[in-house]
Motif scaffolding. Sequence first.
Motif, PDB file in Angstrom:
ATOM      1  N   GLN A   1      21.808  14.699  -6.169  1.00 35.69           N
ATOM      2  CA  GLN A   1      20.553  14.103  -6.643  1.00 35.69           C
ATOM      3  C   GLN A   1      19.360  14.713  -5.916  1.00 35.69           C
ATOM      4  O   GLN A   1      19.259  14.653  -4.685  1.00 35.69           O
ATOM      5  N   ASP A   2      18.499  15.312  -6.697  1.00 36.38           N
ATOM      6  CA  ASP A   2      17.290  15.974  -6.206  1.00 36.38           C
ATOM      7  C   ASP A   2      16.166  14.932  -6.066  1.00 36.38           C
ATOM      8  O   ASP A   2      16.233  13.860  -6.664  1.00 36.38           O
ATOM      9  N   HIS A   3      15.147  15.230  -5.288  1.00 34.01           N
ATOM     10  CA  HIS A   3      13.940  14.384  -5.182  1.00 34.01           C
ATOM     11  C   HIS A   3      12.755  15.280  -5.509  1.00 34.01           C
ATOM     12  O   HIS A   3      12.359  16.104  -4.695  1.00 34.01           O
ATOM     13  N   LYS A   4      12.214  15.113  -6.711  1.00 35.59           N
ATOM     14  CA  LYS A   4      11.232  16.100  -7.188  1.00 35.59           C
ATOM     15  C   LYS A   4       9.811  15.812  -6.738  1.00 35.59           C
ATOM     16  O   LYS A   4       8.997  16.732  -6.638  1.00 35.59           O
ATOM     17  N   ARG A   5       9.473  14.550  -6.483  1.00 40.77           N
ATOM     18  CA  ARG A   5       8.079  14.237  -6.125  1.00 40.77           C
ATOM     19  C   ARG A   5       7.800  14.634  -4.681  1.00 40.77           C
ATOM     20  O   ARG A   5       8.682  14.620  -3.833  1.00 40.77           O
ATOM     21  N   THR A  22       7.430  18.706  -7.544  1.00 44.17           N
ATOM     22  CA  THR A  22       7.601  19.917  -6.745  1.00 44.17           C
ATOM     23  C   THR A  22       8.866  20.621  -7.216  1.00 44.17           C
ATOM     24  O   THR A  22       9.545  20.136  -8.118  1.00 44.17           O
ATOM     25  N   GLY A  23       9.211  21.688  -6.535  1.00 41.44           N
ATOM     26  CA  GLY A  23      10.483  22.351  -6.829  1.00 41.44           C
ATOM     27  C   GLY A  23      11.663  21.551  -6.311  1.00 41.44           C
ATOM     28  O   GLY A  23      12.813  21.878  -6.588  1.00 41.44           O
ATOM     29  N   GLY A  24      11.413  20.480  -5.562  1.00 40.63           N
ATOM     30  CA  GLY A  24      12.492  19.662  -4.974  1.00 40.63           C
ATOM     31  C   GLY A  24      12.262  19.504  -3.478  1.00 40.63           C
ATOM     32  O   GLY A  24      12.106  20.483  -2.767  1.00 40.63           O
ATOM     33  N   LEU A  83      26.372  26.546 -15.416  1.00 38.29           N
ATOM     34  CA  LEU A  83      25.568  25.736 -16.326  1.00 38.29           C
ATOM     35  C   LEU A  83      25.174  24.490 -15.537  1.00 38.29           C
ATOM     36  O   LEU A  83      26.035  23.827 -14.942  1.00 38.29           O
ATOM     37  N   TYR A  84      23.857  24.245 -15.513  1.00 38.44           N
ATOM     38  CA  TYR A  84      23.323  23.132 -14.728  1.00 38.44           C
ATOM     39  C   TYR A  84      22.900  22.051 -15.715  1.00 38.44           C
ATOM     40  O   TYR A  84      22.065  22.297 -16.579  1.00 38.44           O
ATOM     41  N   GLY A  85      23.487  20.880 -15.608  1.00 35.79           N
ATOM     42  CA  GLY A  85      23.078  19.765 -16.454  1.00 35.79           C
ATOM     43  C   GLY A  85      22.192  18.826 -15.655  1.00 35.79           C
ATOM     44  O   GLY A  85      22.619  18.274 -14.642  1.00 35.79           O
ATOM     45  N   LEU A 142      18.469  15.858 -19.734  1.00 36.20           N
ATOM     46  CA  LEU A 142      17.037  16.183 -19.741  1.00 36.20           C
ATOM     47  C   LEU A 142      16.844  17.664 -19.985  1.00 36.20           C
ATOM     48  O   LEU A 142      15.896  18.087 -20.637  1.00 36.20           O
ATOM     49  N   GLU A 143      17.724  18.450 -19.381  1.00 36.36           N
ATOM     50  CA  GLU A 143      17.602  19.906 -19.508  1.00 36.36           C
ATOM     51  C   GLU A 143      18.898  20.558 -19.097  1.00 36.36           C
ATOM     52  O   GLU A 143      19.682  19.999 -18.324  1.00 36.36           O
ATOM     53  N   PHE A 144      19.101  21.756 -19.637  1.00 38.53           N
ATOM     54  CA  PHE A 144      20.140  22.638 -19.107  1.00 38.53           C
ATOM     55  C   PHE A 144      19.449  23.786 -18.392  1.00 38.53           C
ATOM     56  O   PHE A 144      18.427  24.290 -18.858  1.00 38.53           O
ATOM     57  N   ASN A 145      20.012  24.199 -17.265  1.00 37.91           N
ATOM     58  CA  ASN A 145      19.582  25.431 -16.625  1.00 37.91           C
ATOM     59  C   ASN A 145      20.774  26.382 -16.608  1.00 37.91           C
ATOM     60  O   ASN A 145      21.930  25.943 -16.649  1.00 37.91           O
ATOM     61  N   ALA A 146      20.476  27.663 -16.510  1.00 41.45           N
ATOM     62  CA  ALA A 146      21.531  28.675 -16.638  1.00 41.45           C
ATOM     63  C   ALA A 146      21.939  29.246 -15.280  1.00 41.45           C
ATOM     64  O   ALA A 146      22.446  30.356 -15.205  1.00 41.45           O
ATOM     65  N   ARG A 147      21.725  28.461 -14.223  1.00 40.95           N
ATOM     66  CA  ARG A 147      21.880  28.967 -12.844  1.00 40.95           C
ATOM     67  C   ARG A 147      22.147  27.804 -11.900  1.00 40.95           C
ATOM     68  O   ARG A 147      22.087  26.649 -12.297  1.00 40.95           O
ATOM     69  N   PHE A 148      22.418  28.139 -10.659  1.00 44.31           N
ATOM     70  CA  PHE A 148      22.539  27.109  -9.633  1.00 44.31           C
ATOM     71  C   PHE A 148      21.194  26.397  -9.444  1.00 44.31           C
ATOM     72  O   PHE A 148      20.134  27.023  -9.564  1.00 44.31           O
ATOM     73  N   GLY A 149      21.231  25.119  -9.093  1.00 42.58           N
ATOM     74  CA  GLY A 149      20.000  24.388  -8.796  1.00 42.58           C
ATOM     75  C   GLY A 149      19.503  24.691  -7.395  1.00 42.58           C
ATOM     76  O   GLY A 149      20.266  25.049  -6.509  1.00 42.58           O
ATOM     77  N   ASP A 150      18.202  24.540  -7.235  1.00 40.59           N
ATOM     78  CA  ASP A 150      17.591  24.695  -5.920  1.00 40.59           C
ATOM     79  C   ASP A 150      16.738  23.445  -5.696  1.00 40.59           C
ATOM     80  O   ASP A 150      15.794  23.227  -6.466  1.00 40.59           O
ATOM     81  N   PRO A 151      17.081  22.532  -4.808  1.00 41.14           N
ATOM     82  CA  PRO A 151      17.961  22.695  -3.641  1.00 41.14           C
ATOM     83  C   PRO A 151      19.391  22.164  -3.793  1.00 41.14           C
ATOM     84  O   PRO A 151      20.093  22.064  -2.780  1.00 41.14           O
ATOM     85  N   GLU A 152      19.883  21.847  -4.989  1.00 33.13           N
ATOM     86  CA  GLU A 152      21.237  21.292  -5.109  1.00 33.13           C
ATOM     87  C   GLU A 152      22.297  22.181  -4.440  1.00 33.13           C
ATOM     88  O   GLU A 152      23.221  21.700  -3.774  1.00 33.13           O
ATOM     89  N   THR A 153      22.138  23.493  -4.643  1.00 36.68           N
ATOM     90  CA  THR A 153      23.113  24.441  -4.087  1.00 36.68           C
ATOM     91  C   THR A 153      23.275  24.284  -2.573  1.00 36.68           C
ATOM     92  O   THR A 153      24.372  24.454  -2.028  1.00 36.68           O
TER      93      THR A 153
HETATM   94  N1  GLY Z   1      16.506  21.278  -8.616  1.00 35.49           N
HETATM   95  C1  GLY Z   1      15.956  21.575  -9.856  1.00 35.49           C
HETATM   96  C2  GLY Z   1      16.238  22.914 -10.379  1.00 35.49           C
HETATM   97  O1  GLY Z   1      16.901  23.716  -9.742  1.00 35.49           O
HETATM   98  O2  GLY Z   1      15.798  23.229 -11.477  1.00 35.49           O
END
Ligand code: GLY
Length: 470
Positions: free
Chosen positions: A248-252, A262-264, A306-308, A320-331
């Motif tokens: 779980q990211d914290h975006k604010r 923010t980016g996280g 694949l990032y859900g 909400l979205e798919f991303n095609a890469r690792f998450g930052d900062p989830e990784t």
């Molecule tokens: N943590 C959000 C993203 O990587 O898009």
Amino acid sequence: MAEMKQVTEAGLTGGRAVCPSKASAVKSASQSRKGSFVNILVLGGGGREHALAWALAKSPQCDQLFVAPGNGGTAGLARNIATLDIENGAAVLGFVRDNEVGLVVIGPEAPLVAGVADVLREAGVATFGPDAQGALLEGSKTYSKQFMDNNKIPTARYESFIQEQAALDALEAFGLPVVIKADGLAAGKGVIIAETAEAAQDAVKCCFAGAFGEAGNTVVIEECLTGPECSLLAFVSNGQAFCMEPAQDHKRAFDGDLGPNTGGMGVYTPVPIVSEEELATMKAVMRKAAAATAQPPFSHDYRGVLYGGFMLTPQGPKVLEFNARFGDPETQVILPRLESDLVEVMQAVALGRPDDIGLSWSDEWAVCVVLASEGYPGAYEKGKVILGIDEAEAIPGVTVFHAGTAQNTDGELITAGGRVLNVVALGPSFEAARERAYEACSLINFEGKQYRSDIGKRAAAGRVAWGVEA
Ligand code: GLY
Ligand code: AMP
């Protein structure tokens, strides 16, 4: 070559503030081994890429490791290649050939959308990252939403517009609040949640006026969902999904989920507020999406992550979205819990051999707190000297991944971005990991250091904190 050597040596020989604690992990060309070992190139230069490089460097199969452009942290593990144009497939291929690279790992979305994986795979290079067609799931929100509709994946109701007046006319039907998104890549900034009709109209006008460049030429209007968010990433190869641990990211920007997006600013894993039933639904969604990536118009070249991005709504998890890469900062919290050899996993993904993918995870908790520059995500100053990383990493379970750092001409580690460091702590419980992370944060200093003091606090308090029944 001369430039690569210089950067590597800076990592090895810098002064107290510079010296990445894992500098001994750097392998020089003369130390490199031959045989089944593989030279690896990681594209990107953020905290995600430092975490990727760190996990790859742990593998006994990793020979020379290159990161382009890298950052002050990757300089201690790998050779930073500052000048490679990572969105230019031909340039990356040239580097791969010159340096006998056997595996390329693409971190950020831009090279994926630019088709770098296509060029490399066409030339027979094992590449971790989807082709441009697969990357469209992140590169175009309209495409992604159509993909979700076609595959009956639960998501927010939406409409897509290429004309401003049509978008303005449609707003009312969505009610308030309403979500307005630039269709293309906007570095995480192209999403506006409008609380009033006026703000919604302004957002639509801003997009069409070019606030997000070409990314805003098409605008997506979405129904606003509510609930906590959770990221579920999966390795995908040949239409099969291998889910990682949820995070779980914290975006604010500020405590209490206040301030701008923010980016996280921090992240943790696992995510106790996700029920088993919700997690099962999310995994089923990831499997369904992965299976669809092996059907036309896709080829079998969705080979990567694949990032859900899910919202846990009262009606169940929705994408909400798919991303095609690792998450930052989830990784930065997921990889420290991965017990499997990342090189083996990535090679299996890249070569389209899903049967060889095996994932095992530690049952530890991981918490990451982002240390940012004063003013971020707005304007901020760079060049502040960073001290205390070694002391922080002396705490058991603590690893500091660099995001926006560099070295100055005196060899000191300095701030070079908005998000500067990712302070990650593992622990046997959520509280232990959190305490270690915050103790480490207090030991690191640079002028203007800014961070949230409540990463994971709401999770510890339980689901009710989001106004959603447990
Ligand atoms: N943590 C959000 C993203 O990587 O898009
Ligand atoms: P995205 O880049 O699409 O993930 O959006 C960034 C952030 O905006 C998400 O993490 C959510 O916090 C928020 N968001 C996006 N879409 C919606 C939506 N339909 N309803 C509510 N919040 C959203």
